[in-house]
Scaffold this active site. Structure first.
Site, PDB file in Angstrom:
ATOM      1  N   GLU A  52       0.545  -1.071   0.043  1.00 19.14           N
ATOM      2  CA  GLU A  52       0.143  -0.215  -0.062  1.00 19.14           C
ATOM      3  C   GLU A  52       1.019   1.123  -0.242  1.00 19.14           C
ATOM      4  OE1 GLU A  52      -2.075   0.472   3.272  1.00 19.14           O
ATOM      5  OE2 GLU A  52      -4.126   1.802   2.493  1.00 19.14           O
ATOM      6  N   LYS A 131      -9.617   1.538  -2.438  1.00 23.06           N
ATOM      7  CA  LYS A 131     -10.244   1.063  -1.228  1.00 23.06           C
ATOM      8  C   LYS A 131     -11.200   1.676  -0.890  1.00 23.06           C
ATOM      9  CE  LYS A 131      -7.273   1.205   3.165  1.00 23.06           C
ATOM     10  NZ  LYS A 131      -6.398   2.381   4.511  1.00 23.06           N
ATOM     11  N   CYS A 173      -5.969  -3.099   2.489  1.00 21.67           N
ATOM     12  CA  CYS A 173      -5.576  -2.772   3.406  1.00 21.67           C
ATOM     13  C   CYS A 173      -6.950  -2.853   4.196  1.00 21.67           C
ATOM     14  CB  CYS A 173      -4.838  -1.227   4.476  1.00 21.67           C
ATOM     15  SG  CYS A 173      -3.646  -2.033   5.471  1.00 21.67           S
TER      16      CYS A 173
HETATM   17  N1  LIG Z   1      -4.078   1.140   7.949  1.00 20.60           N
HETATM   18  C1  LIG Z   1      -5.098   0.815   7.102  1.00 20.60           C
HETATM   19  O1  LIG Z   1      -5.703   0.324   6.400  1.00 20.60           O
HETATM   20  C2  LIG Z   1      -5.183  -0.106   8.404  1.00 20.60           C
HETATM   21  C3  LIG Z   1      -4.641  -1.214   9.681  1.00 20.60           C
HETATM   22  O2  LIG Z   1      -3.800  -0.521   9.480  1.00 20.60           O
HETATM   23  C4  LIG Z   1      -6.126  -1.271  10.640  1.00 20.60           C
HETATM   24  O3  LIG Z   1      -6.500  -2.085   9.848  1.00 20.60           O
HETATM   25  O4  LIG Z   1      -5.229  -1.691  11.378  1.00 20.60           O
END
Ligand SMILES: NC(=O)CC(=O)C(=O)O
Length: 302
Positions: A52, A131, A173
Site C-alpha cells: 500500500e 480502497k 489494507c
Molecule cells: N492502514 C489500514 O488501512 C488498516 C490498519 O492499519 C488496520 O486495520 O489496523
C-alpha cells in the site's frame, strides 16, 4: 455471480510480496520498486505484489501531494508517472503486477482515492481497486487515523482474471477487516485474496496475521498480505510482516519488519483438498442469512 465450481487455480504459480522500504522521493520509490520486481521475477514469480502507498509516505497529508490522475486510461505520462512505471515493470519482467496502491485524484469529481492498479505481463492495465473501507480509527495514545478526511471510498469488489492461472481478488489494507468483501470475491471464483496493506505497530501486532489467517480459513483460499518495510522515523510506522497463508490457514512464509521479498508457490490441490474435506462451499445456508449479498451487485465507478 456465484461460481458453482468454486475457486480454480489452473496451474501452480509463484507469488511474491515485495516488502519495500520507501520514503519521500517518489522517483526513488519507483526505481526501488522496479529493482525488486526484477529480482522477484528472476526467481520465477509470476504474480508480484507491492505494498500500500509504495510510492509515497503513508498519511493523509501526503495523499494530495503524491496523487496522480489516472483518467483517461491510459493517462498521459506526465500526469501519472507511477501508472507508467508499473506498466513497464510488468511488461519488462513478464509478470502480473498488483501495483500496491497509490493516491489517486479525479479532477472531475475533485475526489481522492487510495487505488491499486493491476497490470498484465504485456503492461496493460487489467483492473483497478479503490480502497472500499477507509481507515478511520482512534485508539487513544496509540494510533489515530482518518483517511476519510481526504479520501473517498471505492465501491466495488475487484476480481482480476489472469487467463493462465484463474482469478485473484485485490483489496487494500483496512478492507481485510471486512469478511463480506472476501467471501463475495471467493464466490466469484478467486483463488487468492491479495491485500497490499500497511497496518501499524499497534494493530499489526494484534491483528495482521490473525486477519490473514481468518480470511484464508473463512474462504478456503490463499491470502497474501504485502506491507511496506518498517521505517521507525516515518510519521506512520508500518508493521511489516508480509505473509502468504494457505487455504487451511497455515502461514507459509512471513517476513520480519525489514525490506525483503517473501514468495511461495501456490498449488491447485492445496485449494481443492480442504474444500473436499471441509465442504463449507456447499453447506452455506443463505436461507438463514438472507441479508447476505451474494455478490450480484456491482456499482460502476467514475
Ligand atoms: N492502514 C489500514 O488501512 C488498516 C490498519 O492499519 C488496520 O486495520 O489496523
Amino acid at each position: 455471480m456465484s461460481s458453482a465450481a468454486g475457486p480454480v487455480l489452473k496451474q501452480p504459480v509463484k507469488l511474491a510480496c515485495i516488502q519495500l522500504a520507501s520514503g519521500a522521493d517518489k522517483q526513488a520509490n519507483l526505481q526501488r520498486a522496479a529493482e525488486h520486481v526484477e529480482k522477484a521475477a528472476a526467481k520465477g514469480n509470476k504474480i508480484v505484489v507491492l505494498p500500500e502507498c509504495f510510492n509515497s509516505p503513508y498519511g493523509t497529508k501526503y495523499f494530495p501531494q503524491y496523487a496522480e490522475t489516472l483518467l483517461p486510461s491510459p493517462p498521459p505520462a506526465e500526469q501519472a508517472p507511477s501508472f507508467h512505471a508499473l506498466a513497464k515493470m510488468a511488461s519488462d519482467n513478464n509478470v502480473y503486477l498488483v501495483g500496491g496502491s497509490i493516491p489517486e485524484f479525479n479532477p472531475d469529481t475533485k475526489k481522492h482515492y487510495n487505488t491499486s492498479l493491476i497490470f498484465g505481463p504485456d503492461g496493460s492495465l487489467l483492473a483497478s481497486h479503490r480502497k472500499v473501507h477507509l481507515f478511520d480509527i482512534d485508539i487513544p495514545g496509540k494510533v489515530t487515523f482518518r483517511e476519510s478526511d481526504v479520501l473517498s471510498p471505492g465501491n466495488k469488489v475487484t476480481i482480476v482474471d489472469l487467463p493462465e492461472y484463474g482469478k485473484i481478488a485485490v483489496a487494500i489494507c483496512y478492507d481485510l477487516r471486512f469478511p463480506e468483501l472476501a467471501t463475495i470475491a471467493t464466490r466469484q471464483g478467486a483463488f487468492a485474496l491479495i491485500y497490499p496493506g500497511a497496518f501499524n505497530t499497534t494493530t499489526g501486532a494484534l491483528h495482521w496475521r490473525l486477519l490473514g489467517q481468518a480470511r484464508a480459513v473463512d474462504n478456503q483460499i490463499y491470502v497474501a498480505l504485502c506491507s511496506p518495510a518498517r521505517d521507525v522515523n516515518a510519521d506512520y510506522v508500518a508493521w511489516g510482516h508480509s505473509l502468504v497463508v494457505d487455504p487451511m490457514a497455515k502461514v507459509l512464509v512471513e517476513a520480519d519488519e525489514n525490506e525483503t521479498i517473501v514468495e511461495w508457490e501456490l498449488e491447485t490441490e492445496k485449494i481443492a483438498e480442504p474444500r473436499r474435506n471441509i465442504p463449507l462451499n456447499t453447506q452455506r445456508r443463505f436461507d438463514v442469512y438472507p441479508d447476505v449479498n451474494k455478490g450480484k451487485i456491482q456499482f460502476e465507478e467514475p
